[in-house]
Scaffold this active site. Structure first.
Site, short mmCIF file in Angstrom:
data_model
loop_
_atom_site.label_atom_id
_atom_site.label_comp_id
_atom_site.label_asym_id
_atom_site.label_seq_id
_atom_site.Cartn_x
_atom_site.Cartn_y
_atom_site.Cartn_z
CD GLN A 176 -15.76 -21.33 63.71
OE1 GLN A 176 -15.47 -20.37 64.42
NE2 GLN A 176 -15.95 -21.19 62.40
CG HIS A 198 -9.02 -17.88 57.54
ND1 HIS A 198 -10.28 -17.32 57.51
CD2 HIS A 198 -9.15 -19.16 57.16
CE1 HIS A 198 -11.14 -18.23 57.11
NE2 HIS A 198 -10.49 -19.35 56.90
CB CYS A 320 -17.79 -22.97 54.05
SG CYS A 320 -16.23 -22.11 54.31
#
Length: 371
Positions: A176, A198, A320
């Protein structure tokens, strides 16, 4: 649709798409092949290693490529644990980690390693006193993320690394924060880190990790020759090229982006807090593009669905999550009740986020809670 879920994934940048196309057309050789086409692909791969290493002030020899952030976390943690188990089998982590970290830890626990979690402070940072108390002579590895995907709170890695010293291997999930914060691996005393393409406007199914050449590790796959035995499979040179290009492009824009994101973040908070919205975690020591919020009396998933119905995309937590019914353990560890934790929804800005979109988001959220 207004897209405000950039911590889950980002669109590929035009620079990354262009880099992928050029690499796929001109550097399609197997980088392990000994002919000229293979050598050209290998030279491009080495260039990408340098590009990514430069962004974190690290040794390019420690860069390895993976299929993404989860793969980077799992492969790195298992390799570090197996490579250092002769010195001990005690590992420390935190309640703020990505599910992939816990997946690796659960596997290690089943294999006889001792896994403990450091306590959390109410502001979303780890308790350094608790960490110090957990350290033992047989502690070989500590894994604490740079910033939680759920709370957005930045952890004091420099203080943690200083506390651990040279004997304990220090890994940090930087998925992050990579290319979104200034990172100096050596100043932070971090030995290993994980990244994802991504999240920085590169292609999916591509990632990387860093393991200091000074650290001992053992690959989790027997007989593998690719990437010094770290991971099997022919390396995706075009994907990695797009990843490195996307990350470098984002990092160049970071000073102006961070300032804009901070102003958007503060403006939204100033509008929403008087309406009954609450911020999870520290107000200042957090990612500039991230807001972890709840609205009193509303579940986060319901807020997300209502916003989606009104043309705005954000998430109700990590993309997730292992269970959609359980409240985020990070928020419970910070002292929030299960009902409060269930209220989490996450807004995350991107390079293309506009003030008009932020104003519309504020309007929609106000309409949702007052309808």
């Amino acid at each position: 649709m207004i897209y405000l879920d950039h911590c889950a994934t980002t669109p590929m940048s035009s620079e990354a798409i262009d880099a992928y196309r050029k690499a796929a057309l001109s550097y399609y050789g197997n980088e392990q092949s000994l002919h000229d086409m293979g050598e050209e692909a290998n030279q491009l791969l080495r260039h990408c290693k340098r590009e990514i290493a430069n962004l974190i002030h690290a040794d390019p020899k420690g860069i390895y490529f993976t299929s993404g952030g989860s793969d980077s976390n799992i492969s790195t943690l298992l390799s570090l644990a197996y490579g250092n188990q002769k010195r001990g089998r005690h590992i420390i982590t935190s309640p703020f980690e990505h599910p992939s970290v816990y997946q690796a830890m659960n596997k290690l626990r089943q294999e006889g390693f001792i896994i403990e979690e450091v306590r959390a402070l109410p502001n979303g940072q780890v308790d350094l006193t608790s960490l110090q108390q957990l350290l033992r002579k047989d502690t070989i590895l500590v894994s604490i993320c740079h910033a939680s995907s759920e709370t957005g709170v930045i952890q004091p890695l420099d203080e943690i690394g200083h506390l651990l010293g040279a004997e304990v291997v220090f890994h940090s999930d930087m998925v992050q924060t990579f290319a979104k914060l200034h990172i100096d691996i050596k100043q932070l005393h971090v030995d290993a880190a994980s990244f994802s393409s991504h999240k920085v406007y590169g292609p999916k199914n591509t990632g990387a990790c860093y393991i200091s050449p000074k650290v001992t590790w053992r690959g989790i796959y027997e007989g593998v020759t690719h990437q010094e035995g770290f991971r099997p499979g022919t390396v995706d040179v075009p994907g990695i090229t797009a990843f490195a290009t996307a990350a470098a492009t984002l990092y160049e824009e970071l000073p102006s982006l961070s300032e804009t994101w901070r102003r958007m973040q503060q403006w939204l908070l100033d509008i929403l807090e008087p309406l009954g919205f609450h911020l999870f975690g520290d107000r200042d020591t957090r990612l500039p593009h991230h807001l972890a919020l709840r609205a009193s009396g509303y579940e986060g998933q319901w807020m997300m669905l209502e916003a989606n119905r009104n043309g705005i995309a954000f998430s109700s937590g990590s993309a997730c999550k292992t269970s959609h019914s359980a409240p985020p353990k990070s928020l419970l560890a910070m002292g929030h009740s299960p009902d409060e934790a269930h209220g989490l929804f996450r807004i995350s800005f991107g390079t293309g986020t506009t003030w008009e979109e932020i104003e519309e988001t504020a309007h929609v959220l106000q309409k949702i809670v007052h309808s």
